[in-house]
Design a protein around this motif. Structure first.
Motif: not given
Length: 103
Positions: A53-75
């Motif tokens: 029951g231990v996570v051995v792999k994670m895959s991240c997928y996106t759907a319909d992201f609209k916009g741009s990545f940018k630094a935020g308050a914590e980044v």
């Protein structure tokens, strides 16, 4: 359900298309996969588990992201690094690169 009456999976469809959370369990009822679809496309974070029951792999997928990545308050800064720029990565990311690209 399997022949022992143990739930082995949950699937979700909308209008005949994969949509929503999917779960797959082994014959003992332990989680193997935690997945999500949106309108037939893989989305969210998929998790793969070992027999304990231990996570051995994670895959991240996106759907319909609209916009741009940018630094935020914590980044303070946001940028993509590829394998050729691995020397600029964090120690953890360097280990991940070494695992997937041992040469």
């Amino acid at each position: 359900y399997n022949l022992k009456g143990i739930k082995t999976g949950v699937a979700s469809y909308k209008n005949g298309v994969k949509d929503g959370n999917w779960f797959i369990w082994n014959e003992e009822g332990k989680i193997l996969y935690d997945m999500c679809y949106k309108e037939g496309e893989k989305t969210g974070t998929w998790k793969y588990y070992n027999e304990k029951g231990v996570v051995v792999k994670m895959s991240c997928y996106t759907a319909d992201f609209k916009g741009s990545f940018k630094a935020g308050a914590e980044v303070a800064e946001f940028f993509w690094l590829n394998y050729k720029q691995r020397d600029q990565n964090s120690p953890v990311d360097k280990k991940i690169f070494r695992y997937f690209y041992p040469n």
